[in-house]
Scaffold this motif. Structure first.
Motif, PDB file in Angstrom:
ATOM      1  N   THR A  58       0.871  -1.180   0.086  1.00 52.89           N
ATOM      2  CA  THR A  58      -0.122  -0.039   0.101  1.00 52.89           C
ATOM      3  C   THR A  58       1.063   1.095  -0.052  1.00 52.89           C
ATOM      4  N   VAL A  59       0.179   2.042  -0.321  1.00 54.29           N
ATOM      5  CA  VAL A  59       0.880   3.505  -0.116  1.00 54.29           C
ATOM      6  C   VAL A  59      -0.195   4.694   0.445  1.00 54.29           C
ATOM      7  N   THR A  60       0.123   5.244   1.098  1.00 52.87           N
ATOM      8  CA  THR A  60      -0.695   6.412   1.966  1.00 52.87           C
ATOM      9  C   THR A  60      -0.508   7.509   1.494  1.00 52.87           C
ATOM     10  N   VAL A  61      -1.512   8.264   0.749  1.00 51.02           N
ATOM     11  CA  VAL A  61      -1.323   9.680   0.493  1.00 51.02           C
ATOM     12  C   VAL A  61      -1.656  10.697   1.669  1.00 51.02           C
ATOM     13  N   PHE A 106      -1.080  18.073   3.617  1.00 54.32           N
ATOM     14  CA  PHE A 106      -2.189  17.657   3.729  1.00 54.32           C
ATOM     15  C   PHE A 106      -2.620  17.827   2.098  1.00 54.32           C
ATOM     16  N   GLY A 107      -3.824  17.287   1.654  1.00 56.17           N
ATOM     17  CA  GLY A 107      -4.077  17.143   0.364  1.00 56.17           C
ATOM     18  C   GLY A 107      -4.930  18.345  -0.200  1.00 56.17           C
ATOM     19  N   LYS A 108      -5.562  18.139  -1.349  1.00 54.12           N
ATOM     20  CA  LYS A 108      -6.324  19.147  -1.779  1.00 54.12           C
ATOM     21  C   LYS A 108      -7.836  19.259  -1.076  1.00 54.12           C
ATOM     22  N   THR A 109      -8.086  18.145  -0.897  1.00 52.04           N
ATOM     23  CA  THR A 109      -9.586  17.899  -0.148  1.00 52.04           C
ATOM     24  C   THR A 109      -9.311  17.123   1.112  1.00 52.04           C
ATOM     25  N   ASP A 110     -10.185  17.102   2.202  1.00 53.00           N
ATOM     26  CA  ASP A 110     -10.352  16.218   3.136  1.00 53.00           C
ATOM     27  C   ASP A 110     -10.325  14.747   2.785  1.00 53.00           C
ATOM     28  N   ALA A 111     -10.735  14.213   1.662  1.00 58.34           N
ATOM     29  CA  ALA A 111     -10.750  12.830   1.155  1.00 58.34           C
ATOM     30  C   ALA A 111      -9.653  12.648   0.393  1.00 58.34           C
ATOM     31  N   ALA A 112      -8.674  13.388   0.394  1.00 53.33           N
ATOM     32  CA  ALA A 112      -7.288  13.218  -0.296  1.00 53.33           C
ATOM     33  C   ALA A 112      -6.448  12.258   0.517  1.00 53.33           C
ATOM     34  N   TYR A 113      -6.617  12.368   1.811  1.00 49.84           N
ATOM     35  CA  TYR A 113      -5.774  11.695   2.644  1.00 49.84           C
ATOM     36  C   TYR A 113      -6.445  10.116   2.555  1.00 49.84           C
ATOM     37  N   ARG A 114      -5.660   9.349   2.030  1.00 49.46           N
ATOM     38  CA  ARG A 114      -6.200   7.864   1.916  1.00 49.46           C
ATOM     39  C   ARG A 114      -5.108   6.829   1.478  1.00 49.46           C
TER      40      ARG A 114
END
Length: 396
Positions: free
Chosen positions: A253-256, A278-286
């Protein structure tokens, strides 16, 4: 020789020295023009020279922001109002702050207002005092800018809305409401999502492989394969660290957990390409599961890795997305002109939507709203409807 006149919001040379009674602390001093008629002398002390300079700039921006708000009047020009709004965002005193890279984009609107872009082809209202500006003028300006460039028009509207909100909040309400609020804009032509076919991917991989030589330090083939395997945003991929990769897990796996951004300014001042945690949106962390073939490639790469980043630049630091884009255009060839690194993301979305569901595609891409994935990333054939009842009459 007389001193050069400073523009509002700018400072002269910043001088630094060690504090005499405490050699472990540094002082930064200089002058800043906070209004058209006022120049302040500022001093800031910190434990390092760089920290002292940063503290000087923070204090300077704060004074400019508050002094400008005090001076805001019907005689303030539109350009001055926008500069005041940007200064507030820079100093963090704005009620609704935005990210630093967004402020950099907002600042480009000042060149539009001054007529300094595209050979002066953009219309401008920057020099008009607020007392002369009408709601119709603002809307006409935004409309005309959007006709030339829909993207620039959209950015100008966002900036104008914030700027006129500031004016109204400070008591300069000459329009009975924000004049930019409902300004109509020309929209950019929508590009239908287009997924690459397996044949396209095979050809593009071979072209990148042919382009890649030992003298070209950017592993473009490795980047392309990882984008195909995950559907990550390019900025997310360039921010990926080895600590975000788990090659022992089954599947690997990789964690964004971040992305790259480019801030206007010098690298010595903490600007340039930086990793944003942190990413572009809250959902970007995955966390994304890797196909076996990509896990094998990353395992081989890990053996010789000398940087904390999985895909570093030649110095072991962060890749610049613009530089990688240039190399991609060189490698893909004229036949695939128009194909960008983001098209691999659309391809992954389309494959997952067709094989699993739209929700699965949205989760993989890091979208909080499935509708975004559906409308902008998944290639779909038009549903012509069911007319078999009529067509049955054509049976032989």
């Amino acid at each position: 020789m007389s001193r050069a006149r400073l523009n509002v919001g700018s400072w002269g040379k910043i001088r630094t020295r060690k504090v005499q009674d405490n050699p472990r602390r540094y002082e930064a001093s200089g002058r800043v023009r906070v209004t058209t008629s006022r120049v302040d002398q500022i001093k800031a002390i910190a434990e390092t020279e760089a920290a002292a300079v940063a503290a000087f700039k923070t204090e300077a921006n704060t004074r400019v922001s508050f002094a400008a708000a005090d001076e805001l009047s019907p005689n303030t020009t539109v350009s001055e109002l926008v500069q005041m709004m940007i200064n507030q965002l820079r100093t963090g005193v704005a009620l609704n702050p935005v990210r630093p890279q967004t402020v950099d984009q907002y600042e480009t609107v000042l060149t539009v207002l001054s007529g300094q872009t595209r050979g002066g082809k953009y219309p401008t209202i920057g020099g008009l005092p607020l007392r002369q500006v009408t709601k119709q003028q603002v809307r006409r300006w935004l409309r005309d800018v959007s006709v030339i460039s829909p993207a620039t028009g959209k950015r100008c509207k966002a900036v104008a809305k914030r700027a006129f909100d500031l004016a109204i909040d400070e008591g300069v309400d000459l329009w009975g409401g924000n004049p930019a609020e409902k300004a109509p804009l020309k929209r950019a032509e929508k590009r239908p999502p287009k997924a690459l076919t397996p044949a396209d991917i095979t050809v593009l991989r071979e072209r990148v492989r042919s382009w890649q030589t030992p003298r070209k330090r950017t592993d473009l083939l490795g980047i392309v394969d990882m984008l195909i395997a995950t559907g990550m945003r390019p900025g997310e991929l360039f921010a990926l660290r080895w600590e975000d990769v788990d090659l022992v897990a089954q599947p690997a796996t990789v964690t964004v957990a971040g992305t790259t951004v480019e801030l206007k300014g010098r690298r010595a001042d903490g600007k340039g390409v930086r990793r944003q945690p942190f990413g572009k949106t809250d959902a970007a962390y995955r966390t994304l599961a890797l196909p076996k073939w990509e896990a094998v490639q990353l395992t081989e790469r890990r053996v010789s890795a000398a940087s904390e980043y999985v895909f570093p630049n030649e110095d072991g630091g962060l890749l610049n997305i613009r530089n990688v884009g240039t190399r991609w255009r060189q490698a893909r060839g004229e036949e695939y002109e128009g194909v960008t690194l983001y098209d691999f993301r659309r391809t992954v979305a389309t494959i997952l939507a067709r094989g699993v569901s739209d929700a699965a595609a949205a989760s993989q891409l890091g979208h909080g709203d499935v509708a975004v994935t559906h409308h902008h990333y998944i290639e779909r054939a038009t549903d012509a409807g069911d007319y078999t009842g009529v067509l049955e009459g054509l049976a032989p």
